[in-house]
Design an enzyme around this catalytic site. Structure first.
Site, PDB file in Angstrom:
ATOM      1  N   HIS A   1      27.404  17.532  10.055  1.00  0.00           N
ATOM      2  CA  HIS A   1      26.789  16.791   8.958  1.00  0.00           C
ATOM      3  C   HIS A   1      25.747  15.808   9.498  1.00  0.00           C
ATOM      4  CE1 HIS A   1      27.418  13.772   5.444  1.00  0.00           C
ATOM      5  NE2 HIS A   1      26.354  14.508   5.271  1.00  0.00           N
TER       6      HIS A   1
ATOM      7  N   SER B   1      27.866  17.764   2.806  1.00  0.00           N
ATOM      8  CA  SER B   1      28.210  16.340   2.818  1.00  0.00           C
ATOM      9  C   SER B   1      29.575  16.092   2.221  1.00  0.00           C
ATOM     10  CB  SER B   1      27.147  15.532   2.076  1.00  0.00           C
ATOM     11  OG  SER B   1      26.425  16.298   1.177  1.00  0.00           O
TER      12      SER B   1
ATOM     13  N   GLU C   1      28.138  13.724  11.864  1.00  0.00           N
ATOM     14  CA  GLU C   1      29.572  13.700  11.543  1.00  0.00           C
ATOM     15  C   GLU C   1      30.082  15.126  11.774  1.00  0.00           C
ATOM     16  OE1 GLU C   1      30.424  12.903   7.361  1.00  0.00           O
ATOM     17  OE2 GLU C   1      32.141  11.660   7.920  1.00  0.00           O
TER      18      GLU C   1
HETATM   19  N1  CAA Z   1       9.897  11.623  10.489  1.00  0.00           N
HETATM   20  C1  CAA Z   1       9.279  10.895  11.423  1.00  0.00           C
HETATM   21  N2  CAA Z   1       9.159   9.552  11.368  1.00  0.00           N
HETATM   22  C2  CAA Z   1       9.700   8.944  10.309  1.00  0.00           C
HETATM   23  C3  CAA Z   1      10.352   9.633   9.275  1.00  0.00           C
HETATM   24  C4  CAA Z   1      10.454  11.039   9.401  1.00  0.00           C
HETATM   25  N3  CAA Z   1      11.069  11.813   8.492  1.00  0.00           N
HETATM   26  N4  CAA Z   1      10.783   8.734   8.363  1.00  0.00           N
HETATM   27  C5  CAA Z   1      10.415   7.525   8.789  1.00  0.00           C
HETATM   28  N5  CAA Z   1       9.746   7.644   9.967  1.00  0.00           N
HETATM   29  C6  CAA Z   1       9.199   6.570  10.773  1.00  0.00           C
HETATM   30  C7  CAA Z   1       7.958   5.957  10.149  1.00  0.00           C
HETATM   31  O1  CAA Z   1       6.805   6.650  10.540  1.00  0.00           O
HETATM   32  C8  CAA Z   1       7.981   4.546  10.702  1.00  0.00           C
HETATM   33  O2  CAA Z   1       7.404   4.523  11.988  1.00  0.00           O
HETATM   34  P1  CAA Z   1       6.677   3.171  12.525  1.00  0.00           P
HETATM   35  O3  CAA Z   1       7.764   2.120  12.599  1.00  0.00           O
HETATM   36  O4  CAA Z   1       6.146   3.548  13.851  1.00  0.00           O
HETATM   37  O5  CAA Z   1       5.625   2.875  11.504  1.00  0.00           O
HETATM   38  C9  CAA Z   1       9.472   4.262  10.875  1.00  0.00           C
HETATM   39  O6  CAA Z   1      10.158   5.511  10.840  1.00  0.00           O
HETATM   40  C10 CAA Z   1       9.987   3.403   9.771  1.00  0.00           C
HETATM   41  O7  CAA Z   1       9.662   4.005   8.527  1.00  0.00           O
HETATM   42  P2  CAA Z   1       9.057   3.222   7.280  1.00  0.00           P
HETATM   43  O8  CAA Z   1       8.209   2.091   7.768  1.00  0.00           O
HETATM   44  O9  CAA Z   1       8.457   4.226   6.370  1.00  0.00           O
HETATM   45  O10 CAA Z   1      10.286   2.652   6.503  1.00  0.00           O
HETATM   46  P3  CAA Z   1      11.646   2.028   7.024  1.00  0.00           P
HETATM   47  O11 CAA Z   1      11.411   1.034   8.085  1.00  0.00           O
HETATM   48  O12 CAA Z   1      12.401   1.643   5.799  1.00  0.00           O
HETATM   49  O13 CAA Z   1      12.413   3.250   7.670  1.00  0.00           O
HETATM   50  C11 CAA Z   1      14.102   4.834   7.223  1.00  0.00           C
HETATM   51  C12 CAA Z   1      12.673   4.406   6.965  1.00  0.00           C
HETATM   52  C13 CAA Z   1      14.228   5.360   8.671  1.00  0.00           C
HETATM   53  C14 CAA Z   1      14.411   5.960   6.265  1.00  0.00           C
HETATM   54  C15 CAA Z   1      15.055   3.593   7.032  1.00  0.00           C
HETATM   55  O14 CAA Z   1      14.781   2.980   5.812  1.00  0.00           O
HETATM   56  C16 CAA Z   1      16.504   3.963   7.053  1.00  0.00           C
HETATM   57  O15 CAA Z   1      17.115   4.123   8.108  1.00  0.00           O
HETATM   58  N6  CAA Z   1      17.100   4.061   5.852  1.00  0.00           N
HETATM   59  C17 CAA Z   1      18.506   4.401   5.702  1.00  0.00           C
HETATM   60  C18 CAA Z   1      18.630   5.882   5.629  1.00  0.00           C
HETATM   61  C19 CAA Z   1      20.049   6.282   5.431  1.00  0.00           C
HETATM   62  O16 CAA Z   1      20.964   5.514   5.201  1.00  0.00           O
HETATM   63  N7  CAA Z   1      20.270   7.610   5.512  1.00  0.00           N
HETATM   64  C20 CAA Z   1      21.564   8.197   5.295  1.00  0.00           C
HETATM   65  C21 CAA Z   1      21.587   8.796   3.931  1.00  0.00           C
HETATM   66  S1  CAA Z   1      23.145   9.538   3.628  1.00  0.00           S
HETATM   67  C22 CAA Z   1      22.944  11.116   4.120  1.00  0.00           C
HETATM   68  O17 CAA Z   1      21.899  11.585   4.475  1.00  0.00           O
HETATM   69  C23 CAA Z   1      24.146  11.951   4.160  1.00  0.00           C
HETATM   70  C24 CAA Z   1      24.734  12.362   2.910  1.00  0.00           C
HETATM   71  O18 CAA Z   1      25.702  13.103   2.993  1.00  0.00           O
HETATM   72  C25 CAA Z   1      24.292  12.003   1.592  1.00  0.00           C
END
Ligand code: CAA
Length: 277
Positions: free
Chosen positions: A134, A113, A146
């Site tokens: 990434h 990252s 990325e």
């Molecule tokens: N596998 C499969 N399905 C998943 C899952 C996974 N790992 N995680 C979530 N889901 C599914 C859930 O089952 C749920 O499905 P339904 O809508 O059918 O019930 C759906 O996704 C939504 O999940 P939740 O209801 O649990 O919660 P949510 O609506 O908040 O979604 C999330 C979860 C997808 C994580 C969402 O909150 C999100 O997009 N968050 C932002 C994440 C983000 O910004 N990530 C980047 C981080 S930075 C990085 O990674 C890089 C770095 O260099 C640091």
């Protein structure tokens, strides 16, 4: 370059997610992790994630998992995607060993990252075939890759990896090799500032996250997101930004360091800014 056989190094939350997505494209995945039991744990996490996706019409979990082969050392493959901890010397060692093990025309990619791709490339004899790939957490849900070009990454390598990202169902965006690339140069100061707001008593964690969620239409607030990423990873990335850009404004907030020192690393350790079951 079709990358029919992909070696994924590191079976944690990122490596496991990457292995899942690559296996879902029908490619053979060899999955390696130096920590005992990590690959088995990674496969179980994949099974749960695939189960959730299958409920919404996704592929049969066992079909996807049949493409994933645990291995107990690095093996020859068309492509390596490295996803070990965010520590330059550990990653450089993986790249040195991969350079010895994978055929000379294989591509060596890192999910780093923030660590410079050119540093990892310098540990190999094929800097033109070293690149950043990434992914974002949770990998099966997040559509961005990325693609980070090191100083010596060839056009051919960059095009092949961009094409692979598309074939995995992701949207690639290309960045150059600067500390934190684009994603973490934007995201980490945002998270760090939210931690400062908490540290200085501006608001409670729930209020900070609600303001970001509803005020800026983010799916998660910055503190919950830091817990998802891992607070140790956040500190490591801030240090790369501070040292690489030579600017003390990227110094991690003391509260972030306190949590890490106490072992509160976020979701993966059961507690961070919030508690998890
Ligand atoms: N596998 C499969 N399905 C998943 C899952 C996974 N790992 N995680 C979530 N889901 C599914 C859930 O089952 C749920 O499905 P339904 O809508 O059918 O019930 C759906 O996704 C939504 O999940 P939740 O209801 O649990 O919660 P949510 O609506 O908040 O979604 C999330 C979860 C997808 C994580 C969402 O909150 C999100 O997009 N968050 C932002 C994440 C983000 O910004 N990530 C980047 C981080 S930075 C990085 O990674 C890089 C770095 O260099 C640091």
């Amino acid at each position: 370059m079709d990358f029919e056989h992909v070696l994924v190094v590191g079976a944690g939350q990122m490596g496991g997610g990457i292995a899942q997505v690559v296996a879902g494209s029908g490619r053979r995945v060899s999955l390696y992790d130096a920590a005992p039991g990590a690959v088995e744990h990674g496969v179980e996490t994949m099974r749960r994630s695939l189960g959730r996706l299958a409920e919404k019409g996704g592929p049969d979990p066992e079909d996807v998992l049949s493409h994933v082969h645990p291995v107990d050392d690095l093996v020859p493959a068309d492509l390596m995607i490295e996803a070990v901890i965010e520590d330059s010397s550990v990653k450089e060692d993986v790249f040195r060993r991969a350079d010895e093990t994978l055929p000379p025309d294989a591509v060596l990619a890192s999910n780093t990252s923030s660590i410079p791709i050119s540093t990892l490339a310098a540990a190999t004899n094929r800097p033109d075939r070293v690149i950043g790939m990434h992914f974002f957490n949770p990998v099966p849900m997040m559509s961005l890759v990325e693609v980070v070009r090191g100083n010596e990454t060839s056009d051919e390598t960059a095009e092949a990896i961009t094409e692979l990202a598309r074939d995995l169902g992701k949207t690639p965006a290309v960045a150059n090799d600067f500390p934190g690339f684009v994603s973490n140069r934007i995201l980490m100061p945002f998270i760090n500032e939210a931690v400062w707001a908490l540290h200085e008593g501006v608001a409670e964690p729930e209020a900070i996250d609600t303001i970001a969620k509803l005020g800026f239409a983010h799916p998660m607030g910055p503190l919950a997101l830091a817990d998802l990423i891992g607070l140790d990873t956040c500190v490591a990335i801030m240090e790369v930004l501070r040292d690489g850009l030579g600017d003390e404004r990227y110094e991690p907030c003391p509260l972030l360091r306190e949590h890490v020192a106490a072992g509160r690393l976020g979701r993966k350790s059961g507690a961070g800014f919030y508690s998890y079951d």
